[in-house]
Design a protein around this motif. Structure first.
Motif, PDB file in Angstrom:
ATOM      1  N   THR A  76     -10.244   5.003   9.092  1.00 41.92           N
ATOM      2  CA  THR A  76      -9.984   3.813   8.277  1.00 41.92           C
ATOM      3  C   THR A  76      -8.999   4.184   7.180  1.00 41.92           C
ATOM      4  OG1 THR A  76     -12.191   2.934   8.707  1.00 41.92           O
ATOM      5  CG2 THR A  76     -11.016   2.037   6.819  1.00 41.92           C
ATOM      6  N   GLU A  77      -7.998   3.352   6.994  1.00 39.94           N
ATOM      7  CA  GLU A  77      -6.962   3.639   6.014  1.00 39.94           C
ATOM      8  C   GLU A  77      -7.303   3.073   4.639  1.00 39.94           C
ATOM      9  OE1 GLU A  77      -2.737   4.044   7.415  1.00 39.94           O
ATOM     10  OE2 GLU A  77      -3.363   2.297   8.553  1.00 39.94           O
ATOM     11  N   THR A  78      -6.774   3.727   3.626  1.00 45.47           N
ATOM     12  CA  THR A  78      -6.880   3.219   2.259  1.00 45.47           C
ATOM     13  C   THR A  78      -5.900   2.069   2.072  1.00 45.47           C
ATOM     14  OG1 THR A  78      -7.508   5.402   1.438  1.00 45.47           O
ATOM     15  CG2 THR A  78      -6.642   3.840  -0.170  1.00 45.47           C
ATOM     16  N   THR A  79      -6.353   1.013   1.419  1.00 43.90           N
ATOM     17  CA  THR A  79      -5.482  -0.127   1.118  1.00 43.90           C
ATOM     18  C   THR A  79      -4.864   0.080  -0.262  1.00 43.90           C
ATOM     19  OG1 THR A  79      -6.862  -1.596   2.453  1.00 43.90           O
ATOM     20  CG2 THR A  79      -5.372  -2.637   0.870  1.00 43.90           C
ATOM     21  N   VAL A  80      -3.558  -0.164  -0.367  1.00 47.82           N
ATOM     22  CA  VAL A  80      -2.851   0.048  -1.634  1.00 47.82           C
ATOM     23  C   VAL A  80      -2.004  -1.176  -1.964  1.00 47.82           C
ATOM     24  CG1 VAL A  80      -2.769   2.548  -1.243  1.00 47.82           C
ATOM     25  CG2 VAL A  80      -0.835   1.116  -0.537  1.00 47.82           C
ATOM     26  N   VAL A  81      -1.610  -1.263  -3.226  1.00 48.43           N
ATOM     27  CA  VAL A  81      -0.672  -2.294  -3.654  1.00 48.43           C
ATOM     28  C   VAL A  81       0.637  -1.618  -4.038  1.00 48.43           C
ATOM     29  CG1 VAL A  81      -1.680  -2.235  -5.991  1.00 48.43           C
ATOM     30  CG2 VAL A  81      -0.229  -4.163  -5.300  1.00 48.43           C
ATOM     31  N   VAL A  82       1.731  -2.082  -3.441  1.00 47.92           N
ATOM     32  CA  VAL A  82       3.058  -1.529  -3.699  1.00 47.92           C
ATOM     33  C   VAL A  82       3.650  -2.225  -4.912  1.00 47.92           C
ATOM     34  CG1 VAL A  82       5.358  -1.119  -2.750  1.00 47.92           C
ATOM     35  CG2 VAL A  82       3.351  -1.053  -1.245  1.00 47.92           C
ATOM     36  N   ILE A  83       4.100  -1.437  -5.896  1.00 44.49           N
ATOM     37  CA  ILE A  83       4.606  -1.979  -7.160  1.00 44.49           C
ATOM     38  C   ILE A  83       5.880  -1.247  -7.565  1.00 44.49           C
ATOM     39  CG2 ILE A  83       2.328  -2.709  -7.996  1.00 44.49           C
ATOM     40  CD1 ILE A  83       2.126  -0.094  -9.531  1.00 44.49           C
ATOM     41  N   PRO A  84       6.737  -1.887  -8.375  1.00 47.18           N
ATOM     42  CA  PRO A  84       7.897  -1.175  -8.920  1.00 47.18           C
ATOM     43  C   PRO A  84       7.440  -0.080  -9.881  1.00 47.18           C
ATOM     44  CG  PRO A  84       8.198  -3.554  -9.049  1.00 47.18           C
ATOM     45  CD  PRO A  84       6.764  -3.330  -8.700  1.00 47.18           C
ATOM     46  N   LYS A  85       8.242   0.961 -10.037  1.00 45.19           N
ATOM     47  CA  LYS A  85       7.864   2.069 -10.898  1.00 45.19           C
ATOM     48  C   LYS A  85       7.824   1.695 -12.379  1.00 45.19           C
ATOM     49  CE  LYS A  85       8.812   6.231  -8.236  1.00 45.19           C
ATOM     50  NZ  LYS A  85       9.543   7.514  -8.187  1.00 45.19           N
ATOM     51  N   ASP A  86       8.458   0.582 -12.739  1.00 41.70           N
ATOM     52  CA  ASP A  86       8.415   0.154 -14.133  1.00 41.70           C
ATOM     53  C   ASP A  86       7.344  -0.913 -14.379  1.00 41.70           C
ATOM     54  OD1 ASP A  86       9.574  -1.917 -12.773  1.00 41.70           O
ATOM     55  OD2 ASP A  86      11.384  -2.048 -14.007  1.00 41.70           O
ATOM     56  N   THR A 160       6.323   2.605  -6.140  1.00 43.76           N
ATOM     57  CA  THR A 160       5.143   3.461  -6.018  1.00 43.76           C
ATOM     58  C   THR A 160       3.982   2.578  -5.568  1.00 43.76           C
ATOM     59  OG1 THR A 160       3.752   5.103  -7.125  1.00 43.76           O
ATOM     60  CG2 THR A 160       4.415   3.184  -8.428  1.00 43.76           C
ATOM     61  N   TYR A 161       2.786   3.126  -5.497  1.00 42.53           N
ATOM     62  CA  TYR A 161       1.640   2.319  -5.088  1.00 42.53           C
ATOM     63  C   TYR A 161       0.371   2.845  -5.735  1.00 42.53           C
ATOM     64  CZ  TYR A 161       1.139   6.108  -1.630  1.00 42.53           C
ATOM     65  OH  TYR A 161       1.016   7.327  -1.025  1.00 42.53           O
ATOM     66  N   ARG A 162      -0.645   1.981  -5.762  1.00 41.50           N
ATOM     67  CA  ARG A 162      -1.943   2.332  -6.298  1.00 41.50           C
ATOM     68  C   ARG A 162      -3.037   1.852  -5.333  1.00 41.50           C
ATOM     69  NH1 ARG A 162       0.824   4.944  -8.908  1.00 41.50           N
ATOM     70  NH2 ARG A 162       0.923   5.266 -11.187  1.00 41.50           N
ATOM     71  N   PRO A 163      -4.127   2.628  -5.179  1.00 41.28           N
ATOM     72  CA  PRO A 163      -5.249   2.159  -4.355  1.00 41.28           C
ATOM     73  C   PRO A 163      -5.788   0.835  -4.892  1.00 41.28           C
ATOM     74  CG  PRO A 163      -5.477   4.487  -4.888  1.00 41.28           C
ATOM     75  CD  PRO A 163      -4.344   3.983  -5.722  1.00 41.28           C
ATOM     76  N   LEU A 164      -6.190  -0.040  -3.964  1.00 40.97           N
ATOM     77  CA  LEU A 164      -6.679  -1.368  -4.326  1.00 40.97           C
ATOM     78  C   LEU A 164      -8.096  -1.546  -3.794  1.00 40.97           C
ATOM     79  CD1 LEU A 164      -5.785  -4.111  -5.625  1.00 40.97           C
ATOM     80  CD2 LEU A 164      -5.314  -4.891  -3.291  1.00 40.97           C
TER      81      LEU A 164
END
Length: 258
Positions: A76-86, A160-164
């Motif tokens: 099972t994969e981790t779900t992330v949200v893709v966001i700009p670095k700023d 970049t991205y962060r776990p959601l």
């Protein structure tokens, strides 16, 4: 096999985000005479490709219709949200779906998460592909929620991205047509499941035997009895005569010669 004959290739499909390198390497080591051909396929088309015979097996995203397809869930994969670095969210290590309530969240047509209701505010139009959505995130149009493997696949230096948390997760499985479980398919299943070269497929292991049974088997059956005329340790002999207190045989005196 004559020089004009070509050995049959094993065709392995895989959806974006899956990296089959490790399994392909093991296949080439174990079956050097059978080439493995990789077939890239969009997630939504993977099941149809297997049914139509376009591949012998494939790494797909669940769910799949198991009426005619077999599937072995792998991870099972981790779900992330893709966001700009700023973006302000780069200050945190993890986000929750509720944190996206005031954000525009892109929902591409090839979405793999199967949302009942995507989080955030909808964009005016849905991007055709995840790759297109990543470009829109870079342009500042909105954010994107995807499996981590896709965030890595379409990585950009300005994103970049962060776990959601609180979001659906994508599961990867090995799938193949149930009626076409060939020997080569079985070989690949064994590789994916981590079987060794010497392991057997579908053969139940030999149950452990008690120590007494193993000893009897080594000696050829039942324990041997002492041979006739021989005594066991500590018993008296059948023809050895009486013994003196010191353990030796009783000796008679020599007779005088007349």
């Amino acid at each position: 096999m004559t020089g004009s004959e070509v050995p049959p290739a094993f065709r392995l499909a895989y959806v974006p985000g899956v990296t089959p390198t490790k399994w392909v390497r093991i296949w080439n080591e174990r079956l050097p005479g059978t080439p493995l051909a990789l077939v890239g396929v969009p997630a939504a088309e993977a099941a149809g490709l297997l049914r139509d015979g376009g591949a012998d097996a494939g790494f797909v995203r669940l769910p799949v219709d198991r009426t005619d397809l077999s599937a072995i869930p792998l991870y099972t994969e981790t779900t992330v949200v893709v966001i700009p670095k700023d973006h302000a969210a780069t200050a945190v290590e993890e986000m929750a779906a509720e944190d996206l309530a005031e954000e525009i969240v892109l929902h591409p047509l090839d979405d793999t998460l199967g949302w009942e209701r995507p989080p955030g505010l909808p964009a005016l139009e849905r991007p055709a592909t995840t790759e297109d959505a990543v470009e829109l995130v870079a342009a500042g149009v909105g954010l994107l929620v995807v499996p981590q493997s896709l965030a890595r696949l379409y990585h950009r230096k300005d994103l970049t991205y962060r776990p959601l948390t609180g979001a659906p997760e994508s599961r990867i499985a090995l799938s193949w047509p149930e009626e076409k479980t060939t020997d080569l398919v079985e070989e690949f299943i064994g590789i994916v499941r981590g079987r060794t070269v010497n392991s057997t497929r579908g053969r139940p292991p030999t149950p452990p035997q008690p120590k007494a049974a193993r000893a009897a088997k080594k000696s050829g059956g039942t324990p041997r009895k002492p041979a006739a005329g021989k005594t066991s340790r500590g018993g008296s002999g059948g023809s050895g005569g009486a013994k003196n207190p010191k353990g030796g045989a009783k000796r008679g005196k020599p007779r005088r010669r007349p």
